[in-house]
Design a protein around this motif. Structure first.
Motif, mmCIF file in Angstrom:
data_model
loop_
_atom_site.group_PDB
_atom_site.id
_atom_site.type_symbol
_atom_site.label_atom_id
_atom_site.label_comp_id
_atom_site.label_asym_id
_atom_site.label_seq_id
_atom_site.Cartn_x
_atom_site.Cartn_y
_atom_site.Cartn_z
ATOM 1 N N GLY A 94 0.805 -1.206 0.000
ATOM 2 C CA GLY A 94 0.000 0.000 0.000
ATOM 3 C C GLY A 94 0.841 1.261 0.000
ATOM 4 N N LEU A 95 0.215 2.359 0.367
ATOM 5 C CA LEU A 95 0.860 3.665 0.356
ATOM 6 C C LEU A 95 1.562 3.945 1.675
ATOM 7 C CD1 LEU A 95 -2.039 5.781 -1.211
ATOM 8 C CD2 LEU A 95 -0.020 4.882 -2.393
ATOM 9 N N ARG A 96 2.735 4.549 1.579
ATOM 10 C CA ARG A 96 3.420 5.069 2.751
ATOM 11 C C ARG A 96 2.815 6.439 3.097
ATOM 12 N NH1 ARG A 96 9.652 3.993 0.673
ATOM 13 N NH2 ARG A 96 9.636 1.706 0.859
ATOM 14 N N ILE A 97 3.128 6.944 4.292
ATOM 15 C CA ILE A 97 2.584 8.239 4.705
ATOM 16 C C ILE A 97 2.873 9.337 3.662
ATOM 17 C CG2 ILE A 97 2.709 10.075 6.435
ATOM 18 C CD1 ILE A 97 3.210 7.896 8.535
ATOM 19 N N PRO A 98 4.124 9.483 3.202
ATOM 20 C CA PRO A 98 4.368 10.543 2.204
ATOM 21 C C PRO A 98 3.552 10.340 0.930
ATOM 22 C CG PRO A 98 6.448 9.727 3.108
ATOM 23 C CD PRO A 98 5.384 8.786 3.549
ATOM 24 N N ASN A 99 3.360 9.066 0.535
ATOM 25 C CA ASN A 99 2.556 8.793 -0.664
ATOM 26 C C ASN A 99 1.096 9.166 -0.440
ATOM 27 O OD1 ASN A 99 4.397 5.714 -0.763
ATOM 28 N ND2 ASN A 99 4.914 7.625 -1.826
ATOM 29 N N MET A 100 0.577 8.870 0.761
ATOM 30 C CA MET A 100 -0.811 9.239 1.065
ATOM 31 C C MET A 100 -1.010 10.747 0.917
ATOM 32 S SD MET A 100 -1.605 6.990 4.491
ATOM 33 C CE MET A 100 -1.180 5.249 4.632
ATOM 34 N N LEU A 101 -0.069 11.511 1.476
ATOM 35 C CA LEU A 101 -0.185 12.970 1.424
ATOM 36 C C LEU A 101 -0.035 13.490 -0.006
ATOM 37 C CD1 LEU A 101 1.870 13.734 4.643
ATOM 38 C CD2 LEU A 101 -0.605 13.973 4.362
ATOM 39 N N ASP A 102 0.909 12.919 -0.746
ATOM 40 C CA ASP A 102 1.092 13.330 -2.140
ATOM 41 C C ASP A 102 -0.181 13.075 -2.946
ATOM 42 O OD1 ASP A 102 3.679 14.083 -1.617
ATOM 43 O OD2 ASP A 102 4.594 12.264 -2.445
ATOM 44 N N GLU A 103 -0.770 11.895 -2.765
ATOM 45 C CA GLU A 103 -1.961 11.548 -3.545
ATOM 46 C C GLU A 103 -3.186 12.313 -3.066
ATOM 47 O OE1 GLU A 103 -2.680 7.646 -4.761
ATOM 48 O OE2 GLU A 103 -0.576 7.131 -5.049
ATOM 49 N N ALA A 104 -3.179 12.719 -1.786
ATOM 50 C CA ALA A 104 -4.265 13.570 -1.309
ATOM 51 C C ALA A 104 -4.220 14.928 -1.998
ATOM 52 C CB ALA A 104 -4.169 13.743 0.204
ATOM 53 N N VAL A 105 -3.012 15.488 -2.080
ATOM 54 C CA VAL A 105 -2.856 16.753 -2.795
ATOM 55 C C VAL A 105 -3.218 16.577 -4.265
ATOM 56 C CG1 VAL A 105 -1.176 18.493 -3.541
ATOM 57 C CG2 VAL A 105 -1.113 17.634 -1.195
ATOM 58 N N GLY A 106 -2.911 15.402 -4.816
ATOM 59 C CA GLY A 106 -3.238 15.121 -6.215
ATOM 60 C C GLY A 106 -4.693 14.786 -6.453
ATOM 61 N N GLY A 107 -5.458 14.540 -5.368
ATOM 62 C CA GLY A 107 -6.897 14.349 -5.512
ATOM 63 C C GLY A 107 -7.386 12.924 -5.523
ATOM 64 N N THR A 108 -6.513 11.931 -5.280
ATOM 65 C CA THR A 108 -6.955 10.536 -5.352
ATOM 66 C C THR A 108 -7.050 9.845 -4.000
ATOM 67 O OG1 THR A 108 -4.678 9.794 -5.718
ATOM 68 C CG2 THR A 108 -6.017 10.240 -7.670
#
Length: 960
Positions: free
Chosen positions: A630-644
């Motif tokens: 799954g997603l790591r914390i930084p990936n979660m935040l990046d994808e949140a900013v990206g809208g997914t």
């Protein structure tokens, strides 16, 4: 329920293969050679009266109360200072001894206030007990003449200053009128804590305990509580006991601060804690403590605690208190809506390193079986994830190799990127004791930490490297080992992969890895590196202890592997006194990792793509599981900013304060449609939450923590959850609302499931923990009582694997605009993001984060201690007070991150470790200048904080 009373043998029970047998009062007793007569008697159940003796300290022999008679010897020797010998015949009760003891007690009592009925120690006073034990019924001397109860000056007036109580310390009071000058407090400060803050001033009648020329708060006392615990009277007494009275019952539990995992007796009055007393049978701390665990537990009942669930539609709306059912149903409804609209991968969770193993296990199970993805991560991502990667790659397991006691057999100790006296003080006391016994110390740290030089210890070498150059330094040390013929060839040949070793040895012997070549990057003189390398490789048992100064770098994983390479090359793994030992930051960060909190691993560090492992979990949990990490914390935040990525469940972590590049974190949180925070307080992350679920403090928990030495300790509930629900029950309710059933009646059943699913925990159960006190994993059929030392005969992975560790300079560089390097760390009195300690009296020592700056850099900028300065980086800027300090080297500045209003992580960047995404907190290019203004971010943060407090209706208003 009753108070747990531990046996006090008077002096330490010695460890020896030789046994001696003696006769005490007609009873045959066998003890290890070197054991005192007093301890031998106590082991047979015979209590010899004593005042200056306690088994936490070495024998002293000053009180003259423990006198005995020994056949064939003249006089009446003190039993505490007399070693038991083969064939010795001892009598502890005779008419002569009775007369002598009464005489001694008369002298003590004649110089002591007889206010027992109103004394705070009444019922828990050794002086009182000993008066009864020797049968003292009257005192012939009275209070005539000089005494310490009514001290007089030469003109006959009361000397109030001489008698004044010292109430400066927020946690305990010193009352000199009740001191019997037994020296136990002074000796505890020296022998147990190693601070040497107390002394006996004056001579003869004027002798008294003093914390130097000042009061306790202004002294070098670190408030560990060792002196209070050692005191046999009410001279040193906890303020909580003075206010509340003596406790009536107790339970043994585990501290919820750092990764040492100290055991405490929570001593209670009803459902209120009267004091926390370090437990002598606690294997991690053996009766010692620090200011946080001993005294800073008041946050658990602080007025800021949120005890009612709350929800709101938008983060700009006020909070609305609701029932547990409404809050959980609302959160579940939102998560189901989001997943239906945006897809299965659109939500995830972050587990807490402050929660129990059982609570963490359920949250990662919720994600994998309830959310049906692997989007789960933990705070170890931002601290010790490189430890897991580096040690598993080289040795085969993601944890430290030793138990804490192992340091007692170390001949040379290498401390890299750790500050034990501030971050892990109880272990630091163990380490300092070994150093006072003659072990050598090497410190590698950009800052001059206390371990470099403090009372009775001094590092042989302080390798004051520049931040970001750890790998260059460890390669240079290894270069000396390889090129000077210091490799433990037999060990490497037997235990390690020879092909890998030969490749590594050729690499490390290259000229660019030499101390001379590395000096350009590290700033450490080549001669010092060579001397330190020779010392580590040749002194005998070499132990490495490291912290976040190793892992929180762009080459954190590389550095962990570099230390493993060095330890293997010198044969320093697999026995007492050696090893590679990460000093874990939070109380259960090891356990959170063990429990499968990483997005690519199940419990026991097994990859989610492994079909056999995944099938075991699918069979147990009754659902198909995702094969992809799954997603790591930084990936979660990046994808949140990206809208997914649209929804996040945060269990007991404050990523808006603790994670790097705060503005990016808050941008990610702001972009989510549903953030659920479960915590004790409305923290920084809660500003972006839509659902707040009250958490429970460690005093309200039932479960286990796993400390830095892999020790699994019981956490026992001493008070009911203030919110009405335990956290493990909340997770079960949330999973049920999502449509996934979890059925557990007690946390012990959760541990039983963990044991069934996890080979390294296969032998762990609450019954075993209650019987043995604690165990260290692996605990299974091969090691039914646990494993104190790892890799004894072979490495977990088979042959040790040497890895190439090429030094790659960080991308974060200084320049004309940002010429200084900022590195961060912790301080003794505060903990992590400060949510707990800032709500205790610990702020008396550290009420704000400050910036340490070298005099050279300060003078160039016109900065003096106390000035408000602006600290700016490429990511942002903050303001804080400056402290001019030679602890720093020119070009490097330092601050802590304990206070939310400082916002230290506003300025840290999003550079991270190449393998694990662990942030590079320790290297940020900055500039410092004088200013009169707080940053815009801090002003906005203050305004939001005031608004949040007023909305919640629980916290102090703006005036406060």
């Amino acid at each position: 329920m009753s108070l747990i009373k531990e046996i006090d043998f008077g002096t330490p029970i010695r460890v020896s293969e030789k046994q001696v047998t003696l006769t005490i009062d007609g009873q045959s007793v066998t003890v290890p050679a070197g054991t005192s007569v007093m301890a031998a008697a106590m082991s047979a159940g015979t209590k010899i009266p004593k005042l200056c003796a306690t088994d936490m300290l070495e024998p002293f022999g000053s009180c003259r109360l423990c006198l005995v008679e020994i056949e064939g010897r003249r006089g009446t020797p003190s039993s505490c200072t007399t070693p038991a010998e083969e064939g010795m015949v001892v009598r502890t009760q005779t008419e002569q001894l009775s007369t002598l003891r009464k005489g001694v007690m008369e002298l003590y009592i004649s110089d002591h206030p007889l206010d027992c009925l109103t004394c705070s120690a009444n019922g828990d006073c050794e002086l009182q007990d000993m008066a009864g034990a020797v049968g003292l019924r009257e005192v012939r001397y009275g209070y005539e003449g000089e005494n310490h109860v009514f001290a007089r000056t030469a003109d006959g007036l009361a000397n109030e200053n001489w008698l004044a109580k010292d109430t400066s310390n927020p946690y305990f009071t010193y009352d000199p009128t009740k001191c019997i000058v037994c020296n136990r407090c002074v000796r505890a400060c020296e022998e147990v804590q190693g601070t040497f803050a107390l002394t006996i001033t004056g001579r003869g009648f004027d002798s008294r305990v003093a914390p130097g020329p000042t009061d306790f708060l202004g002294s070098e006392c670190v408030s560990c509580g060792a002196c209070v615990q050692a005191c046999p009277t009410a001279t040193l007494m906890e303020n909580s006991v003075i206010q509340m009275g003596q406790p009536e019952h107790s339970k043994v539990t585990t501290c919820a601060y750092c990764g040492v995992g100290c055991s405490f007796k929570a001593e209670m009055q009803g459902d209120k804690v009267a004091r926390m007393v370090p437990y002598k049978d606690g294997k991690a701390n053996e009766g010692h403590s620090c200011v946080k665990g001993r005294f800073a537990w008041g946050y658990a009942t602080h007025k800021d605690r949120i005890t009612k669930p709350m929800i709101r539609e938008k983060i700009t709306d006020p909070w609305r208190e609701v029932s547990w059912q409404e809050a959980i149903n609302h959160a579940a409804s939102e998560f189901k809506r989001i997943q239906s609209r945006y897809g299965r991968e659109s939500l995830g969770a972050i587990t807490s390193s402050r929660c129990t193993n059982e609570e963490v296990f359920l949250v990662q199970k919720l994600v994998r079986a309830g959310f049906r993805n692997n989007n789960v991560d933990t705070c170890a991502r931002v601290c010790h994830s490189p430890t897991g990667y580096g040690l598993k790659t080289t040795l085969g397991t993601s944890a430290g190799t030793q138990d804490f006691k192992s340091v007692a057999k170390a001949d040379v100790i290498l401390v890299i990127g750790a500050n034990p006296t501030d971050g892990h003080p109880v272990f630091a006391s163990r380490m300092k004791k070994r150093l006072r016994q003659g072990a050598k110390l090497i410190v590698a740290d950009p800052r001059r930490i206390d371990m470099v030089k403090s009372p009775h210890i001094k590092a042989e070498h302080h390798l004051q490297l520049l931040p970001g150059t750890n790998v260059a330094l460890i390669n240079a040390i290894a270069h000396v080992v390889v090129t000077e013929g210091l490799v433990a060839e037999d060990y490497v040949r037997e235990r390690c992969d020879l092909a890998d070793f030969e490749i590594w040895a050729r690499f490390i012997a290259r000229a660019h890895n030499s101390p001379e070549a590395s000096e350009e990057f590290t700033g450490v003189p080549a001669a010092d590196v060579r001397a330190a390398a020779r010392l580590y490789a040749t002194a005998g048992n070499g132990a490495i202890f490291y912290g976040l100064g190793v892992t929180e770098h762009s080459q954190g994983s590389t550095m962990v592997m570099g230390m493993a390479n060095l330890a293997m090359a010198t044969g320093n793994i697999g026995r007492d006194g050696v090893g590679i030992n990460p000093l874990r930051g939070q109380n259960n960060v090891q356990g959170a990792c063990d429990m499968g909190s990483f997005p690519h691993e199940f419990t026991g560090y097994r990859h989610v793509s492994d079909d056999a492992t995944r099938q075991i979990f699918e069979m147990m949990w009754g659902v198909p599981l995702d094969v992809e990490p799954g997603l790591r914390i930084p990936n979660m935040l990046d994808e949140a900013v990206g809208g997914t990525f649209k929804a996040l469940y945060v269990q007991g972590e404050d990523i808006a304060q603790s994670d790097p590049n705060t503005q990016h974190v808050t941008a990610g949180l702001s972009a989510m449609e549903c953030v659920v925070v479960q915590d004790l307080f409305l923290n920084e992350t809660a500003k972006y939450a839509h659902v707040f679920l009250p958490g429970s403090s460690f005093l309200e928990k039932d479960g286990t923590f796993t400390n830095a030495e892999r020790r699994i300790n019981r956490v026992r509930q001493v008070m009911a959850p203030l919110s009405g629900k335990a956290e493990w029950q909340v997770t079960i309710d949330f999973a049920r609302a999502l449509g996934y059933e979890m059925a557990y009646a007690h946390p012990s059943e959760i541990m039983d499931e963990i044991a069934r699913l996890t080979p390294s925990f296969a032998g762990v159960s609450y019954d075993k923990l209650d019987k043995l006190g604690s165990v260290q994993w692996p605990c299974n059929e091969k090691a039914p009582t646990g494993t104190p030392l790892m890799h004894v005969d072979r490495f977990v992975r088979g042959k040790g694997k040497f890895m190439i560790t090429e030094f790659v300079p960080t991308e974060e560089r200084t320049g004309a605009r940002f010429p200084l390097i900022l590195t961060t760390g912790r301080i003794l009195s505060q903990y992590n993001v400060g949510a707990q300690t800032r709500r205790t009296a610990n702020s008396a020592w550290h009420d704000e984060d400050v910036l340490e700056i070298h005099p050279f850099d300060a003078e160039n900028r016109g900065i003096k201690s106390g000035d408000l300065v602006a600290l700016a980086s490429r990511s942002g800027d903050i303001s804080l007070r400056a402290e001019v300090s030679e602890r720093m080297q020119p070009g490097v500045v330092y601050t802590t991150f304990h206070h939310a209003e400082t916002g230290a992580n506003v300025i840290t960047t999003d550079f991270s470790d190449w393998a694990t995404n662990c942030p590079e907190y320790k290297v940020t290019a900055v500039e410092v200048r004088r200013t009169n203004y707080y940053s815009q971010w801090q002003e906005r943060n203050r305004e939001e904080d005031i608004s949040l407090r007023q909305i919640a209706g629980r916290l102090p208003d703006a005036a406060e």
